[in-house]
Structure formats: C-alpha cells, structure tokens
Design an enzyme around this catalytic site. Structure first.
Site, mmCIF file in Angstrom:
data_model
loop_
_atom_site.group_PDB
_atom_site.id
_atom_site.type_symbol
_atom_site.label_atom_id
_atom_site.label_comp_id
_atom_site.label_asym_id
_atom_site.label_seq_id
_atom_site.Cartn_x
_atom_site.Cartn_y
_atom_site.Cartn_z
ATOM 1 N N ASP A 1 120.520 5.801 93.886
ATOM 2 C CA ASP A 1 121.218 7.323 93.865
ATOM 3 C C ASP A 1 120.744 8.032 94.741
ATOM 4 O OD1 ASP A 1 123.296 8.876 92.781
ATOM 5 O OD2 ASP A 1 122.001 9.453 90.949
ATOM 6 N N GLY A 2 121.624 8.848 95.231
ATOM 7 C CA GLY A 2 121.221 10.262 96.160
ATOM 8 C C GLY A 2 121.491 9.796 97.647
ATOM 9 N N TRP B 1 121.614 13.138 99.977
ATOM 10 C CA TRP B 1 120.776 13.179 101.237
ATOM 11 C C TRP B 1 121.226 13.370 102.445
ATOM 12 C CZ3 TRP B 1 120.419 10.445 105.696
ATOM 13 C CH2 TRP B 1 118.987 10.399 106.403
ATOM 14 N N ARG C 1 128.780 12.162 104.192
ATOM 15 C CA ARG C 1 128.212 11.321 103.036
ATOM 16 C C ARG C 1 128.006 9.834 103.344
ATOM 17 N NH1 ARG C 1 128.197 12.884 97.754
ATOM 18 N NH2 ARG C 1 128.755 10.659 97.197
ATOM 19 N N HIS D 1 124.974 6.919 102.845
ATOM 20 C CA HIS D 1 125.138 5.410 102.755
ATOM 21 C C HIS D 1 124.627 4.409 103.633
ATOM 22 C CE1 HIS D 1 127.288 6.796 99.349
ATOM 23 N NE2 HIS D 1 128.477 7.308 99.560
ATOM 24 N N SER E 1 130.115 1.023 91.693
ATOM 25 C CA SER E 1 130.489 0.763 90.207
ATOM 26 C C SER E 1 131.924 0.804 90.103
ATOM 27 C CB SER E 1 129.754 2.018 89.263
ATOM 28 O OG SER E 1 130.548 3.160 89.585
ATOM 29 N N ARG F 1 136.212 8.159 93.952
ATOM 30 C CA ARG F 1 135.677 8.934 95.134
ATOM 31 C C ARG F 1 136.924 8.885 96.120
ATOM 32 N NH1 ARG F 1 129.302 7.106 96.185
ATOM 33 N NH2 ARG F 1 128.664 7.727 93.806
ATOM 34 N N LEU G 1 113.088 -14.888 97.030
ATOM 35 C CA LEU G 1 113.627 -13.711 96.293
ATOM 36 C C LEU G 1 115.179 -13.914 96.219
ATOM 37 C CD1 LEU G 1 113.080 -10.549 95.338
ATOM 38 C CD2 LEU G 1 114.148 -10.033 97.501
ATOM 39 N N ARG H 1 120.567 9.310 83.576
ATOM 40 C CA ARG H 1 121.610 8.289 82.890
ATOM 41 C C ARG H 1 121.369 7.036 83.484
ATOM 42 N NH1 ARG H 1 123.922 12.358 85.356
ATOM 43 N NH2 ARG H 1 124.806 11.079 87.280
ATOM 44 N N THR H 2 121.695 5.815 82.397
ATOM 45 C CA THR H 2 121.709 4.486 82.998
ATOM 46 C C THR H 2 122.953 4.112 83.634
ATOM 47 O OG1 THR H 2 122.607 3.785 80.920
ATOM 48 C CG2 THR H 2 120.126 4.043 81.099
ATOM 49 N N GLU I 1 112.197 -1.739 80.729
ATOM 50 C CA GLU I 1 111.395 -0.270 80.882
ATOM 51 C C GLU I 1 112.144 0.510 81.876
ATOM 52 O OE1 GLU I 1 108.466 0.664 79.273
ATOM 53 O OE2 GLU I 1 108.817 -1.140 77.980
#
Length: 238
Positions: A16-17, A21, A29, A33, A61, A67, A127, A190-191, A203
C-alpha cells in the site's frame, strides 16, 4: 542482512502507498505504481537470503476496479510489462511465479502472459512468488464454496467430507503453506480482504513506510522481530 535465516517461510505483503508516494511528489499515481513494481524486484532478489521461501503480494483487489479507468488500465499495463521484462531474470533466479484471483475479467493478453510465466517457472524452487490480481478473500471463498457444491452434486465428494480440508483444497492458494507473517505498508491497519482464510493465524506487522520506500533492510528488521513472538495457535501459554 544477507544469509540470515529468520525462520519465516511465508511472507505476505499488502503493498500500500504507491499512489500516495507519487502524489506527495506531485507526480501521477501511475508513477508510484511503476516505482512499486521496481520495489517488488528488489524484495524478490533478497528475500530468499533471509529464509523466505514463499512471498505473496497483493497487487490488485476485486475492489480496485472502482478506481479511475486511466489508473486501472495503467496498472494492467504495468503488470503485463513486469511479466514480459522479468521473465528471464525470474527464471534465472529460480523463482516460481503464480497468480491468484479471478482471471475472467482480465485482459486476454495479460491472462496469457500470466499463464505463460506460470508454466515456464513451474519447476523453480528457490522462491515461490504469488501475485494476487483481481483477488479478494471473500470472492475466493465464495468461488471455492461453489466448486465444493458442484463436486458434491456430481458425487465427487460425500457430505461427510465437506469440511475445512475440502474447502482449502479448492482455494486459489492450494499447494501453498499459510502465511506466517502479513505485512502492510503505508500506515493503514486494515487487512483489506487479503487471504481471509489463509491468514487466520498469521502474525501481522503494520509499517508507516510507503511501499515504494520499503527496503530489504526494513524487511529484515520485521523478520527479526517476528522471531520474538510467541505463536500458540490457540493453545495455552507455556
């Protein structure tokens, strides 16, 4: 930092952000990204040296369609360029790339690129990078429940077996371990409908850092703090 295993196998990140930024600098914006995509590359390169074997990032999401059209189309273009530009390096680094979310609404070219890189990197083991695009935890659960209902109606599963394991086997993340740690950048707490099922016992760490400024050094500090937490998974404290 490099070569230290912090004992955290699966890290999930709500990135997020990016827009904030860019806005803080008077930039569009989408510039944020694009910088955020560069940050993913850096984290992917360094995370395995910290013991991370699974990295799951929240890129777009099911709610992000609200948007502006310009931003949505720009994001889809960034996703496609990331896959095209990074395919060779991801393969050379031993990174397996996966995508979760509902693909039916995505541009055809992007969906083909996603499938192509998944196939190309499927045997890599250093990974596993999972990118959530057009993803929402509730949407995923609804789709999994629908699959379960169809399989039951077709006689593929009995009523006695309609439990947690059966549902989990129909989630987008089948084959992935649940995340140990979920990190959200930008100061929000928030999740946001991310891994609603999988993160039940994860966690959480919330940082004020905007995603384009999130460094491997900060990740290492968060992983180090994780090691001090007492994870009991519902059991009594010793």
């Amino acid at each position: 930092m490099c070569g230290v295993d912090y004992g955290v196998a699966h890290v999930a990140i709500i990135m997020d952000g990016n827009g904030r930024w860019a806005t803080n600098r008077g930039w569009p914006r989408l510039a944020g990204h694009r910088r955020g995509a560069e940050r993913i590359k850096q984290i992917v390169r360094t995370a395995p040296d910290m013991g991370v074997r699974y990295l799951t990032v929240y890129a777009f999401s099911t709610e992000n369609w609200k948007r502006s059209t310009e931003e949505v189309l720009g994001l889809m273009g960034i996703f496609a360029r990331y896959i095209e530009k990074e395919a060779d390096e991801l393969a050379s680094l031993g990174v397996r790339m996966r995508f979760i979310g509902e693909r039916g609404r995505l541009d055809g070219k992007l969906a083909r690129l996603m499938g192509g890189i998944e196939e190309r990197t499927k045997d890599n083991t250093r990974l596993t990078l999972t990118v959530a695009i057009n993803y929402g935890g509730r949407n995923e659960l609804a789709r999994a429940a629908a699959r379960l209902a169809r399989d039951h109606a077709a006689g593929l599963i009995s009523a006695e077996d309609l439990g947690e394991e059966a549902l989990a086997a129909r989630l987008d993340t089948v084959g992935l371990p649940d995340p140990d740690l979920v990190i959200r950048t930008s100061g929000e707490t928030r999740t946001s409908n991310f891994l609603a099922w999988q993160a039940a016992y994860a966690e959480y760490e919330f940082t004020e850092t905007l995603w384009p400024e999130f460094t491997p050094e900060e990740l290492a500090k968060i992983l180090s703090r994780f090691g001090t937490r007492d994870r009991r998974f519902g059991g009594a404290k010793a």
